[in-house]
Design an enzyme around this catalytic site. Structure first.
Site, PDB file in Angstrom:
ATOM      1  N   LYS A 183       0.867  -1.183   0.000  1.00 28.93           N
ATOM      2  CA  LYS A 183       0.000   0.000   0.000  1.00 28.93           C
ATOM      3  C   LYS A 183       0.899   1.226   0.000  1.00 28.93           C
ATOM      4  CE  LYS A 183      -1.792   2.765   2.896  1.00 28.93           C
ATOM      5  NZ  LYS A 183      -1.651   3.989   2.091  1.00 28.93           N
ATOM      6  N   GLU A 259      10.171   1.386  10.025  1.00 23.40           N
ATOM      7  CA  GLU A 259      11.150   2.454   9.762  1.00 23.40           C
ATOM      8  C   GLU A 259      10.424   3.772   9.991  1.00 23.40           C
ATOM      9  OE1 GLU A 259      14.224   1.966   9.209  1.00 23.40           O
ATOM     10  OE2 GLU A 259      14.052  -0.199   8.970  1.00 23.40           O
ATOM     11  N   CYS A 293      13.756  11.124   5.836  1.00 24.95           N
ATOM     12  CA  CYS A 293      13.775  10.718   7.245  1.00 24.95           C
ATOM     13  C   CYS A 293      15.116  10.984   7.900  1.00 24.95           C
ATOM     14  CB  CYS A 293      13.389   9.258   7.374  1.00 24.95           C
ATOM     15  SG  CYS A 293      14.414   8.191   6.387  1.00 24.95           S
ATOM     16  N   GLU A 390       9.704  16.176  14.962  1.00 28.14           N
ATOM     17  CA  GLU A 390      10.132  15.958  13.578  1.00 28.14           C
ATOM     18  C   GLU A 390       9.300  16.884  12.700  1.00 28.14           C
ATOM     19  OE1 GLU A 390       8.945  12.478  11.270  1.00 28.14           O
ATOM     20  OE2 GLU A 390      10.988  12.307  10.528  1.00 28.14           O
TER      21      GLU A 390
HETATM   22  P1  NAD Z   1       2.599   8.483   7.506  1.00 28.47           P
HETATM   23  O1  NAD Z   1       2.945   7.707   8.716  1.00 28.47           O
HETATM   24  O2  NAD Z   1       1.537   9.499   7.599  1.00 28.47           O
HETATM   25  O3  NAD Z   1       2.132   7.482   6.347  1.00 28.47           O
HETATM   26  C1  NAD Z   1       2.977   6.440   5.884  1.00 28.47           C
HETATM   27  C2  NAD Z   1       2.130   5.346   5.269  1.00 28.47           C
HETATM   28  O4  NAD Z   1       1.370   4.722   6.308  1.00 28.47           O
HETATM   29  C3  NAD Z   1       1.099   5.848   4.256  1.00 28.47           C
HETATM   30  O5  NAD Z   1       0.996   4.900   3.218  1.00 28.47           O
HETATM   31  C4  NAD Z   1      -0.181   5.918   5.080  1.00 28.47           C
HETATM   32  O6  NAD Z   1      -1.342   5.823   4.305  1.00 28.47           O
HETATM   33  C5  NAD Z   1      -0.002   4.709   5.984  1.00 28.47           C
HETATM   34  N1  NAD Z   1      -0.717   4.751   7.263  1.00 28.47           N
HETATM   35  C6  NAD Z   1      -0.988   5.822   8.040  1.00 28.47           C
HETATM   36  N2  NAD Z   1      -1.651   5.436   9.140  1.00 28.47           N
HETATM   37  C7  NAD Z   1      -1.781   4.093   9.077  1.00 28.47           C
HETATM   38  C8  NAD Z   1      -2.389   3.104   9.911  1.00 28.47           C
HETATM   39  N3  NAD Z   1      -3.003   3.427  11.052  1.00 28.47           N
HETATM   40  N4  NAD Z   1      -2.343   1.806   9.525  1.00 28.47           N
HETATM   41  C9  NAD Z   1      -1.726   1.457   8.383  1.00 28.47           C
HETATM   42  N5  NAD Z   1      -1.157   2.348   7.542  1.00 28.47           N
HETATM   43  C10 NAD Z   1      -1.182   3.651   7.880  1.00 28.47           C
HETATM   44  O7  NAD Z   1       3.968   9.088   6.962  1.00 28.47           O
HETATM   45  P2  NAD Z   1       4.205  10.037   5.686  1.00 28.47           P
HETATM   46  O8  NAD Z   1       3.721  11.394   6.036  1.00 28.47           O
HETATM   47  O9  NAD Z   1       3.701   9.371   4.454  1.00 28.47           O
HETATM   48  O10 NAD Z   1       5.825  10.020   5.592  1.00 28.47           O
HETATM   49  C11 NAD Z   1       6.638  10.789   6.391  1.00 28.47           C
HETATM   50  C12 NAD Z   1       7.141  10.002   7.585  1.00 28.47           C
HETATM   51  O11 NAD Z   1       7.828   8.825   7.136  1.00 28.47           O
HETATM   52  C13 NAD Z   1       8.165  10.777   8.398  1.00 28.47           C
HETATM   53  O12 NAD Z   1       7.903  10.598   9.758  1.00 28.47           O
HETATM   54  C14 NAD Z   1       9.496  10.128   8.004  1.00 28.47           C
HETATM   55  O13 NAD Z   1      10.522  10.262   8.964  1.00 28.47           O
HETATM   56  C15 NAD Z   1       9.090   8.720   7.799  1.00 28.47           C
HETATM   57  N6  NAD Z   1      10.069   8.004   6.955  1.00 28.47           N
HETATM   58  C16 NAD Z   1      10.953   7.156   7.562  1.00 28.47           C
HETATM   59  C17 NAD Z   1      11.922   6.496   6.803  1.00 28.47           C
HETATM   60  C18 NAD Z   1      12.944   5.570   7.449  1.00 28.47           C
HETATM   61  O14 NAD Z   1      13.641   4.869   6.722  1.00 28.47           O
HETATM   62  N7  NAD Z   1      13.043   5.549   8.771  1.00 28.47           N
HETATM   63  C19 NAD Z   1      11.967   6.713   5.408  1.00 28.47           C
HETATM   64  C20 NAD Z   1      11.050   7.589   4.830  1.00 28.47           C
HETATM   65  C21 NAD Z   1      10.090   8.232   5.618  1.00 28.47           C
END
Ligand code: NAD
Length: 487
Positions: A183, A259, A293, A390
């Site tokens: 997804k 992650e 990230c 963050e």
């Molecule tokens: P987000 O957590 O809002 O969403 C990430 C994904 O999770 C999306 O596909 C979203 O639809 C899904 N999602 C959200 N809530 C969910 C739930 N309750 N159950 C299942 N799926 C759910 O994050 P974002 O805004 O898309 O991305 C930014 C974040 O990602 C930042 O916090 C960043 O640090 C992190 N990130 C981490 C890494 C790493 O390698 N550590 C890499 C890239 C991004």
């Protein structure tokens, strides 16, 4: 300014990809282009039935094809063909990426796609090289640790590097003999869909790569709690990671890698090469408008060089010019959405109210699209929201220190532990301090991920659980079984 492509020429699909076919859905979720705010094709919100269809198709494909126990070189070859096709289709893929995300087309062509193809090949090579172990036991028995795929893996990815994130999840899971239901973020669905189509064209049997579109609350949740999902691989915010842990704990325990977010420090000592440090600090926060990230969002600098370094950073920050992601020459990236832009601005304003000095930036760029000025905040206390939260935007704090102890205290974050950077010519100090820093990755005299895919990436503390990349990511997609046979 010439166009790399015309966004109105790109056709977008409002469909899931299940069992090798597009499955149309109503375009329920509106998507806009962050580059200029234009409304794009909406995407469907896959419900529990759609998720069930994808998960059962994945399970059936595993049984039908024997993907998990076929000669491992078959998986290796198929993944190599997929990587080749991804590179061959770079133009289409990069358009689908750039139109809805913060990734400039030219950067996707030059970086995201070739690096992702390289990572797919990297994981393919584990398929016929990693295995179980024979173990020492008495001569009346034979014992070994068998190493087996999980079955159906659920992968959930964020919007900030959609192609790369999809490759990080899909490649090790497939190489290890699993099927995947992915997804992608609802904001950036199309490149992952096309990657799935390419997997089938490359000869990966239909049903092994499925993509369900939708948001986190409905589609993501349905996927993580589906009883036939054997393992979850998630990248996104710490908030969503915690929700997933809770939902999965209630629905039925299963392994997961998470992650999550970061708030990484970059520490510059007074003996550092200042040209190098200034360049790395700028490149630690400006690319993708700070929406990555591992962004080095906390700059921690020895007092004696602080003025010099701050002046260099201000000059670099002020030189950034916003540019739509479809222009030939890449510029400063847009913020993914208006909501996220308002969140960034809200934290910057709150930081200033809490006593931060605004060195530069602090507001949005004029004009269409959602662009925020690179922002530097000095004079911040440890409790300032710009230090604790963050921000996920082009905003860095600038703190100073006198002693090494003070530097390490500032570098430690109460919540996050994703990465850290150190700049010093004294390598004994550099080595010593790599052991003190509470982070999953430490860089010395450099910053940012390299193409050494063997190095795993992943956070400590609330930055995550388990690793992407490296041997660890391959192994995380297999589980061991102890076998003992009496002779
Ligand atoms: P987000 O957590 O809002 O969403 C990430 C994904 O999770 C999306 O596909 C979203 O639809 C899904 N999602 C959200 N809530 C969910 C739930 N309750 N159950 C299942 N799926 C759910 O994050 P974002 O805004 O898309 O991305 C930014 C974040 O990602 C930042 O916090 C960043 O640090 C992190 N990130 C981490 C890494 C790493 O390698 N550590 C890499 C890239 C991004």
């Amino acid at each position: 300014m010439s166009l790399a492509f015309d966004p109105s020429d790109v056709s977008l699909t409002s469909a899931h990809f299940i069992d090798g076919r597009y499955v149309a859905g109503a375009a329920e979720i509106g998507v806009t282009a962050p580059s200029d705010g234009r409304l794009l094709q909406g995407v469907p919100r896959g419900d529990a039935d759609v998720v069930h269809h994808a998960v059962t198709a994945a399970g059936a494909a595993l049984r039908r094809t024997g993907w998990g126990n076929c000669p491992p070189r078959d998986r290796l070859r198929a993944l190599h063909r997929w990587a080749d096709l991804i590179e061959a289709e770079a133009v289409t893929l990069a358009r689908l990426e750039a139109i809805c995300s913060s990734r400039p087309y030219a950067d996707v062509i030059a970086g995201d796609i070739p690096v992702s193809a390289e990572q797919i090949r990297f994981f393919a090579e584990f398929a016929d090289k990693e295995g179980g172990d024979l173990v020492p036991t008495s001569d009346r028995q034979v014992g070994w640790i068998s190493d087996e795929p999980y079955g159906v893996v659920a992968a959930i990815t964020p919007w900030n590097f959609p192609i790369s994130m999809a490759a990080w999840k899909l490649a090790p899971a497939l190489a290890a003999g699993n099927a995947v239901v992915l997804k992608p973020s609802e904001l950036t669905s199309w490149s992952a869909l096309y990657m799935a189509e390419l997997s089938v064209r490359a000869g990966i049997p239909p049903g092994l790569v499925n993509v369900v579109l939708g948001d986190g609350e409905v589609t993501g949740k349905a996927l993580t709690v589906h009883p036939e999902v054997a393992k979850i691989s998630f990248t996104g915010s710490t908030r969503a990671g915690a929700l997933i842990m809770r939902n999965v704990a209630q629905a039925g325990i299963r392994p997961m890698t998470l992650e999550l977010g970061g708030k990484s420090p970059m520490v510059v000592f007074d003996d550092a090469d200042l040209d190098l440090a200034a360049d790395c600090l700028a490149r630690g926060i400006l690319p993708n408008a700070g929406q990555f990230c591992v962004a080095g969002s906390r700059m921690i600098v020895h007092r004696s060089i602080a003025e010099d370094l701050a002046a260099r950073l201000v000059a670099r920050f002020a030189a950034e010019r916003p540019a739509a992601t479809w222009l030939e020459t890449p510029g400063f990236s847009p913020i993914i959405s208006q909501t996220q832009l308002q969140r960034i601005d809200g934290i910057v304003q709150a930081a200033c109210r809490a006593g931060a000095d605004l060195v530069c930036g602090g507001d949005r760029f004029e004009g269409e699209g959602s662009y925020y000025r690179p922002t530097l905040l000095a004079g911040v206390e440890a409790s300032n929201p710009a230090v604790t939260e963050e921000i996920f935007g082009p905003v860095a704090t600038f703190q100073t220190f006198e002693t090494e102890d003070e530097a390490m205290q500032l570098a430690a974050h109460p919540t996050y532990g994703l990465c850290a950077g150190l700049f010093t010519r004294d390598l004994s100090r550099g080595l010593r301090l790599t052991r003190q820093l509470q982070a999953g990755t430490v860089w010395v005299n450099r910053y940012n991920r390299s193409r050494d895919h063997i190095l795993p990436t992943g956070g400590w503390k609330a930055s995550g659980l388990g690793k992407d990349l490296g041997r660890e990511a391959y192994r995380a997609n297999r589980r061991s079984k102890s076998v003992l046979i009496a002779l």
